[in-house]
Design an enzyme around this catalytic site. Structure first.
Site, PDB file in Angstrom:
ATOM      1  N   HIS A  35      32.510  58.926  50.681  1.00 32.50           N
ATOM      2  CA  HIS A  35      32.331  58.679  52.121  1.00 32.50           C
ATOM      3  C   HIS A  35      32.026  59.970  52.868  1.00 32.50           C
ATOM      4  O   HIS A  35      31.191  60.000  53.768  1.00 32.50           O
ATOM      5  CB  HIS A  35      33.612  58.088  52.743  1.00 32.50           C
ATOM      6  CG  HIS A  35      33.982  56.728  52.249  1.00 32.50           C
ATOM      7  ND1 HIS A  35      35.080  56.497  51.457  1.00 32.50           N
ATOM      8  CD2 HIS A  35      33.421  55.511  52.451  1.00 32.50           C
ATOM      9  CE1 HIS A  35      35.187  55.208  51.203  1.00 32.50           C
ATOM     10  NE2 HIS A  35      34.189  54.581  51.787  1.00 32.50           N
ATOM     11  N   GLN A  62      35.640  39.706  54.915  1.00 29.37           N
ATOM     12  CA  GLN A  62      34.963  39.914  53.629  1.00 29.37           C
ATOM     13  C   GLN A  62      35.916  39.893  52.438  1.00 29.37           C
ATOM     14  O   GLN A  62      35.516  40.204  51.327  1.00 29.37           O
ATOM     15  CB  GLN A  62      34.125  41.191  53.658  1.00 29.37           C
ATOM     16  CG  GLN A  62      34.916  42.486  53.731  1.00 29.37           C
ATOM     17  CD  GLN A  62      34.008  43.691  53.955  1.00 29.37           C
ATOM     18  OE1 GLN A  62      33.519  43.924  55.055  1.00 29.37           O
ATOM     19  NE2 GLN A  62      33.755  44.459  52.904  1.00 29.37           N
ATOM     20  N   LYS A 149      24.897  53.670  47.712  1.00 27.58           N
ATOM     21  CA  LYS A 149      24.208  52.762  46.782  1.00 27.58           C
ATOM     22  C   LYS A 149      25.137  52.193  45.722  1.00 27.58           C
ATOM     23  O   LYS A 149      24.709  51.422  44.876  1.00 27.58           O
ATOM     24  CB  LYS A 149      23.078  53.513  46.078  1.00 27.58           C
ATOM     25  CG  LYS A 149      21.814  53.633  46.891  1.00 27.58           C
ATOM     26  CD  LYS A 149      20.705  54.038  45.922  1.00 27.58           C
ATOM     27  CE  LYS A 149      19.464  54.484  46.615  1.00 27.58           C
ATOM     28  NZ  LYS A 149      18.512  55.018  45.624  1.00 27.58           N
ATOM     29  N   ARG A 188      39.155  51.879  45.580  1.00 32.46           N
ATOM     30  CA  ARG A 188      40.002  51.064  44.687  1.00 32.46           C
ATOM     31  C   ARG A 188      40.392  51.827  43.418  1.00 32.46           C
ATOM     32  O   ARG A 188      41.218  51.328  42.664  1.00 32.46           O
ATOM     33  CB  ARG A 188      39.313  49.749  44.352  1.00 32.46           C
ATOM     34  CG  ARG A 188      39.232  48.840  45.591  1.00 32.46           C
ATOM     35  CD  ARG A 188      38.686  47.474  45.297  1.00 32.46           C
ATOM     36  NE  ARG A 188      38.897  46.555  46.405  1.00 32.46           N
ATOM     37  CZ  ARG A 188      37.952  46.148  47.255  1.00 32.46           C
ATOM     38  NH1 ARG A 188      36.716  46.574  47.122  1.00 32.46           N
ATOM     39  NH2 ARG A 188      38.247  45.309  48.239  1.00 32.46           N
TER      40      ARG A 188
HETATM   41  O1  PAF Z   1      31.136  49.083  52.227  1.00 33.50           O
HETATM   42  C1  PAF Z   1      32.096  48.900  53.005  1.00 33.50           C
HETATM   43  O2  PAF Z   1      32.996  49.725  53.111  1.00 33.50           O
HETATM   44  C2  PAF Z   1      32.160  47.623  53.827  1.00 33.50           C
HETATM   45  O3  PAF Z   1      31.670  46.544  53.123  1.00 33.50           O
HETATM   46  C3  PAF Z   1      31.437  47.750  55.191  1.00 33.50           C
HETATM   47  C4  PAF Z   1      29.948  47.973  55.017  1.00 33.50           C
HETATM   48  C5  PAF Z   1      32.047  48.890  55.978  1.00 33.50           C
HETATM   49  C6  PAF Z   1      31.621  46.469  55.995  1.00 33.50           C
HETATM   50  O4  PAF Z   1      32.960  46.192  56.217  1.00 33.50           O
END
Ligand code: PAF
Length: 282
Positions: A35, A62, A149, A188
């Site tokens: 990140h 999600q 990616k 994770r």
């Molecule tokens: O990749 C992620 O961390 C999530 O799927 C996102 C794009 C922030 C959407 O919640």
């Protein structure tokens, strides 16, 4: 760097940003070096006059009912320090009820790319991703958005959403950042036991062996998959395979043999409670 918890504050921030270039990195927090790399890329894209924004929101839409929403790590303070060191200007970190009305009744459904791979194993997952990413795009109105990616299918689906719903946003897909032994960085990975962690890099080795065979001229998906599976079975008896698929890089539909079009090989496997994914482009 500011940390904004509400839509109103974010909208005021966006208004003040005016015509400056805004680059968004959407995340769910629990930030790792992958990140941080995305935030650095965003900093470069934004330039000295532009603004780098990061969203940190664990999106309930999600996660499936049996997935790790409640135990997904939340560590805003540490995340904020990492964002700041990578050149972030603003973090949007809303609560769930700031983002979703209790009586919400509209979501975004993707009906093709999400029927395979992770979408097949995680019904509704990509509808949740599309819905929250569309909302983030509406809040931030960014010029650019940066995604890793590693989540190849997610990026392909968001590209499709941007195209089909006319978001005036340029998407940037950034190569996966890996540990020294090849394991793709993931929030994770922290769920892995020492044994699982030791075996997890087999995912990458399996994909590299498959690519080696492809570069050597092998074009049959079945043969390529067998090569990757043999490495995975040999080096990682702990892994429980969810899928290993050779797909068209754009439509994500499985292909039987690799012709002229670019392909991607995607894999997902459980190591204990952690479901890890990786991919390799051919
Ligand atoms: O990749 C992620 O961390 C999530 O799927 C996102 C794009 C922030 C959407 O919640």
């Amino acid at each position: 760097m500011q940390i904004l918890p509400t839509e109103n504050e974010l909208r005021a921030w966006r208004k003040a940003a005016g015509s400056r270039r805004v680059v968004l990195v959407p995340t769910m927090g629990a930030l790792h070096e992958g990140h941080v790399h995305l935030v650095r890329v965003a900093r470069e894209l934004a330039g000295s006059d532009g603004l780098v924004s990061v969203s940190i929101f664990v999106n309930p839409l999600q996660f499936g009912p049996k997935e790790d929403f409640s135990r997904y790590p939340r560590e805003l303070e540490a995340d904020a320090a990492k964002c700041e060191s990578a050149g972030c200007d603003v973090i949007f970190a809303p609560a769930v009820d700031e983002v979703y009305h209790a009586d919400r009744s509209i979501i975004i459904l993707e009906k093709s790319l999400s029927t395979v791979l992770c979408g097949a194993s995680r019904p509704g997952h990509f509808d949740g991703v599309c819905t929250v990413v569309a909302k983030l795009f509406n809040y931030f109105q960014p010029d650019d958005a940066v995604f890793g990616k590693k989540d190849y299918q997610q990026l392909a689906i968001i590209r499709r959403m941007v195209r089909d719903l006319n978001f005036p946003i340029v998407l940037h897909g950034i190569d996966t950042v890996r540990e020294a032994d090849g394991l793709a960085m993931s929030s994770r990975n922290r769920y892995l036991s020492p044994d699982e962690r030791a075996q997890a890099p087999a995912l990458r080795r399996a994909l590299l062996a498959l690519r080696e065979a492809f570069l050597g001229g092998e074009r049959s998906s079945a043969t390529l998959k067998a090569i990757a599976l043999s490495i995975l079975e040999r080096d990682s008896p702990i892994a429980r395979l969810d899928y290993l698929e050779v797909c068209d890089a754009e439509t994500l539909q499985p292909v039987e043999s690799l012709a002229e079009r670019p392909s991607v090989v995607a894999v997902a496997a459980f190591f204990g409670k952690a479901r890890l994914i990786d991919n390799i482009e051919l």
